[in-house]
Scaffold this motif. Structure first.
Motif, PDB file in Angstrom:
ATOM      1  N   PRO A  17       0.780  -1.235   0.000  1.00 10.23           N
ATOM      2  CA  PRO A  17       0.000   0.000   0.000  1.00 10.23           C
ATOM      3  C   PRO A  17       0.815   1.290   0.000  1.00 10.23           C
ATOM      4  O   PRO A  17       0.450   2.254  -0.676  1.00 10.23           O
ATOM      5  N   ARG A  18       1.928   1.328   0.698  1.00 10.08           N
ATOM      6  CA  ARG A  18       2.645   2.593   0.839  1.00 10.08           C
ATOM      7  C   ARG A  18       3.382   3.052  -0.416  1.00 10.08           C
ATOM      8  O   ARG A  18       3.627   4.232  -0.594  1.00 10.08           O
ATOM      9  N   ASP A  19       3.743   2.110  -1.310  1.00  6.64           N
ATOM     10  CA  ASP A  19       4.504   2.525  -2.490  1.00  6.64           C
ATOM     11  C   ASP A  19       4.140   1.787  -3.777  1.00  6.64           C
ATOM     12  O   ASP A  19       4.696   2.073  -4.834  1.00  6.64           O
ATOM     13  N   GLY A  20       3.226   0.829  -3.719  1.00  5.34           N
ATOM     14  CA  GLY A  20       2.809   0.111  -4.915  1.00  5.34           C
ATOM     15  C   GLY A  20       3.759  -0.983  -5.366  1.00  5.34           C
ATOM     16  O   GLY A  20       3.575  -1.566  -6.437  1.00  5.34           O
ATOM     17  N   ASP A 111      15.946 -21.913  -2.055  1.00  8.34           N
ATOM     18  CA  ASP A 111      16.792 -21.262  -3.048  1.00  8.34           C
ATOM     19  C   ASP A 111      16.143 -19.995  -3.614  1.00  8.34           C
ATOM     20  O   ASP A 111      16.805 -19.183  -4.240  1.00  8.34           O
ATOM     21  N   SER A 112      14.833 -19.855  -3.435  1.00  3.68           N
ATOM     22  CA  SER A 112      14.114 -18.693  -3.962  1.00  3.68           C
ATOM     23  C   SER A 112      13.784 -17.737  -2.826  1.00  3.68           C
ATOM     24  O   SER A 112      13.497 -18.161  -1.711  1.00  3.68           O
ATOM     25  N   ARG A 113      13.806 -16.454  -3.135  1.00  2.00           N
ATOM     26  CA  ARG A 113      13.458 -15.482  -2.111  1.00  2.00           C
ATOM     27  C   ARG A 113      12.249 -14.666  -2.554  1.00  2.00           C
ATOM     28  O   ARG A 113      11.992 -14.510  -3.750  1.00  2.00           O
ATOM     29  N   VAL A 114      11.534 -14.162  -1.576  1.00  4.00           N
ATOM     30  CA  VAL A 114      10.364 -13.327  -1.807  1.00  4.00           C
ATOM     31  C   VAL A 114      10.762 -11.898  -1.455  1.00  4.00           C
ATOM     32  O   VAL A 114      11.272 -11.646  -0.357  1.00  4.00           O
ATOM     33  N   ILE A 115      10.552 -10.985  -2.398  1.00  3.66           N
ATOM     34  CA  ILE A 115      10.937  -9.590  -2.215  1.00  3.66           C
ATOM     35  C   ILE A 115       9.846  -8.671  -2.775  1.00  3.66           C
ATOM     36  O   ILE A 115       8.899  -9.133  -3.402  1.00  3.66           O
ATOM     37  N   TRP A 116      10.019  -7.380  -2.566  1.00  2.00           N
ATOM     38  CA  TRP A 116       9.124  -6.380  -3.136  1.00  2.00           C
ATOM     39  C   TRP A 116       9.798  -5.792  -4.365  1.00  2.00           C
ATOM     40  O   TRP A 116      10.887  -5.234  -4.284  1.00  2.00           O
ATOM     41  N   ARG A 117       9.151  -5.918  -5.514  1.00  2.00           N
ATOM     42  CA  ARG A 117       9.647  -5.377  -6.784  1.00  2.00           C
ATOM     43  C   ARG A 117       9.186  -3.932  -6.884  1.00  2.00           C
ATOM     44  O   ARG A 117       7.999  -3.631  -6.755  1.00  2.00           O
ATOM     45  N   ALA A 118      10.134  -3.034  -7.133  1.00  2.00           N
ATOM     46  CA  ALA A 118       9.816  -1.609  -7.207  1.00  2.00           C
ATOM     47  C   ALA A 118       8.824  -1.322  -8.332  1.00  2.00           C
ATOM     48  O   ALA A 118       8.886  -1.947  -9.394  1.00  2.00           O
ATOM     49  N   PRO A 119       7.906  -0.394  -8.104  1.00  2.00           N
ATOM     50  CA  PRO A 119       6.962  -0.022  -9.166  1.00  2.00           C
ATOM     51  C   PRO A 119       7.719   0.468 -10.400  1.00  2.00           C
ATOM     52  O   PRO A 119       8.699   1.207 -10.281  1.00  2.00           O
TER      53      PRO A 119
END
Length: 138
Positions: A17-20, A111-119
């Protein structure tokens, strides 16, 4: 003859919510990213797959789940050919504090990571093909 597989998947588009920023899993070698989700098991509805996979992969519950569209792709993969049909849903995380977790590993795939992809990010590629266009208006 190369291997051929037909796969049905369900994935959820979740925006912070804060940055999309978009919640994604990243390939172990960093070559691509995709929304979280997984394979639809026989006899399981795609929406149920999402709830199961989010619980199994990152221990989170979803809310506000709604279908955005369906994508279909045929592509080469590891010496064979994959044919996937992907149900794409929009969803939110039930636990609002989960939006502040910057990175985590998938429980059944360390082996896989979960991250936030920049808008607006264009690299690495976002899969499945057609996803960027599908969510552009969201």
């Amino acid at each position: 003859m190369s291997a051929k597989r037909q796969i049905i998947k369900a994935m959820a588009v979740i925006r912070r919510p804060r940055d999309g920023a978009l919640l994604v899993s990243e390939a172990p070698d960093g070559s691509f990213q995709r929304p979280l989700g997984g394979h639809v098991e026989f006899g399981e509805y795609a929406v149920d797959t999402l709830h199961r996979e989010f619980g199994e992969e990152i221990g989170q519950r979803l809310t506000g789940v709604r279908l955005l569209g369906v994508l279909e792709n045929i592509f080469p993969w590891q010496g064979g050919t994959e044919h996937e049909v992907v149900f794409i849903y929009r969803a939110a995380l039930a636990d609002e504090t989960a939006y502040e977790i910057e990175e985590q590993v998938i429980a059944d795939d360390t082996d896989s990571r979960v991250i936030w992809r920049a808008p607006g990010a264009v690299s690495p590629p976002l899969y499945p093909a057609g996803l960027t266009e599908l969510i552009a208006g969201e």
